[in-house]
Design a protein around this motif. Sequence first.
Motif, PDB file in Angstrom:
ATOM      1  N   SER A  61      42.245  48.365  39.730  1.00 35.72           N
ATOM      2  CA  SER A  61      42.581  49.354  40.529  1.00 35.72           C
ATOM      3  C   SER A  61      43.501  50.093  39.726  1.00 35.72           C
ATOM      4  O   SER A  61      43.963  49.739  38.683  1.00 35.72           O
ATOM      5  CB  SER A  61      43.674  48.877  41.741  1.00 35.72           C
ATOM      6  N   ASN A  62      43.302  51.572  39.728  1.00 34.97           N
ATOM      7  CA  ASN A  62      44.122  52.484  38.818  1.00 34.97           C
ATOM      8  C   ASN A  62      45.425  52.441  39.300  1.00 34.97           C
ATOM      9  O   ASN A  62      46.506  53.193  38.508  1.00 34.97           O
ATOM     10  CB  ASN A  62      43.387  53.995  38.972  1.00 34.97           C
ATOM     11  N   VAL A  98      50.283  41.424  35.689  1.00 34.29           N
ATOM     12  CA  VAL A  98      50.926  42.549  34.605  1.00 34.29           C
ATOM     13  C   VAL A  98      49.628  43.459  34.266  1.00 34.29           C
ATOM     14  O   VAL A  98      50.082  44.726  33.900  1.00 34.29           O
ATOM     15  CB  VAL A  98      51.365  41.867  33.478  1.00 34.29           C
ATOM     16  N   SER A  99      48.596  42.928  34.830  1.00 31.51           N
ATOM     17  CA  SER A  99      47.264  44.148  34.285  1.00 31.51           C
ATOM     18  C   SER A  99      46.829  44.934  35.597  1.00 31.51           C
ATOM     19  O   SER A  99      47.193  44.773  36.619  1.00 31.51           O
ATOM     20  CB  SER A  99      46.369  43.398  33.744  1.00 31.51           C
ATOM     21  N   ASP A 100      45.862  45.824  35.401  1.00 34.68           N
ATOM     22  CA  ASP A 100      45.457  46.509  36.421  1.00 34.68           C
ATOM     23  C   ASP A 100      44.077  45.781  36.835  1.00 34.68           C
ATOM     24  O   ASP A 100      43.246  46.198  37.775  1.00 34.68           O
ATOM     25  CB  ASP A 100      44.985  48.057  36.030  1.00 34.68           C
ATOM     26  N   HIS A 101      44.041  44.733  36.295  1.00 32.59           N
ATOM     27  CA  HIS A 101      42.646  43.748  36.307  1.00 32.59           C
ATOM     28  C   HIS A 101      43.232  42.540  37.279  1.00 32.59           C
ATOM     29  O   HIS A 101      44.272  42.097  36.880  1.00 32.59           O
ATOM     30  CB  HIS A 101      41.913  43.572  35.109  1.00 32.59           C
ATOM     31  N   SER A 102      42.373  42.058  38.018  1.00 27.37           N
ATOM     32  CA  SER A 102      42.721  40.537  38.644  1.00 27.37           C
ATOM     33  C   SER A 102      42.359  39.737  37.688  1.00 27.37           C
ATOM     34  O   SER A 102      41.619  39.918  36.740  1.00 27.37           O
ATOM     35  CB  SER A 102      41.630  40.561  39.857  1.00 27.37           C
TER      36      SER A 102
END
Length: 173
Positions: A61-62, A98-102
């Motif tokens: 998600s952005n 901490v990332s925008d990726h799962s």
Amino acid sequence: MDKLHQQGPWCLIGDFNNVLKSQDIIGGSIVTEAECSDLQDFMDNNNLLEMDLIGDYYTWSNKHFTVTIYSSIDGLLANVDWFYNHLNSTLRNLPPLVSDHSLLYLASQPRVEKHHTRVRFVYCVTDVDGYTDMVKDSWNTPLVGRPMYVLWNKLRRVEPVLYKMHKSLILAK
């Protein structure tokens, strides 16, 4: 894309920065066929299949509040040999920290070979009483997943049924 010359069971896991179909993204601009074709061509050229995810469908998600975009661009691609050797494995989509990726979590349970490695269909087992019912019961028990996963698991599930019937024929003689 070029064909990889990888032998045996293998897989790729991670962020592919690409969707495979328009349903893999919500928000943002409309996905064109050209955006999907590179990854699909790579998969086709290398005989790769996508593993199903457990958990949220969208892996990125952005994180914008006004125009939020969700997409499914992370995953696991593998060849049939890998899926055959890891039939009991699962791929979980964990919440992003901490990332925008799962985070992707692969619980891999390699297949343990039994004393026999190949199934040989012996036609005479069709003469065993109850053959049709036993095979139907095994085959028709529902499985959920991609078609190749379902096929592999149904074949694995019917194997011991046929083996028992064959063994009973040998003992009866």
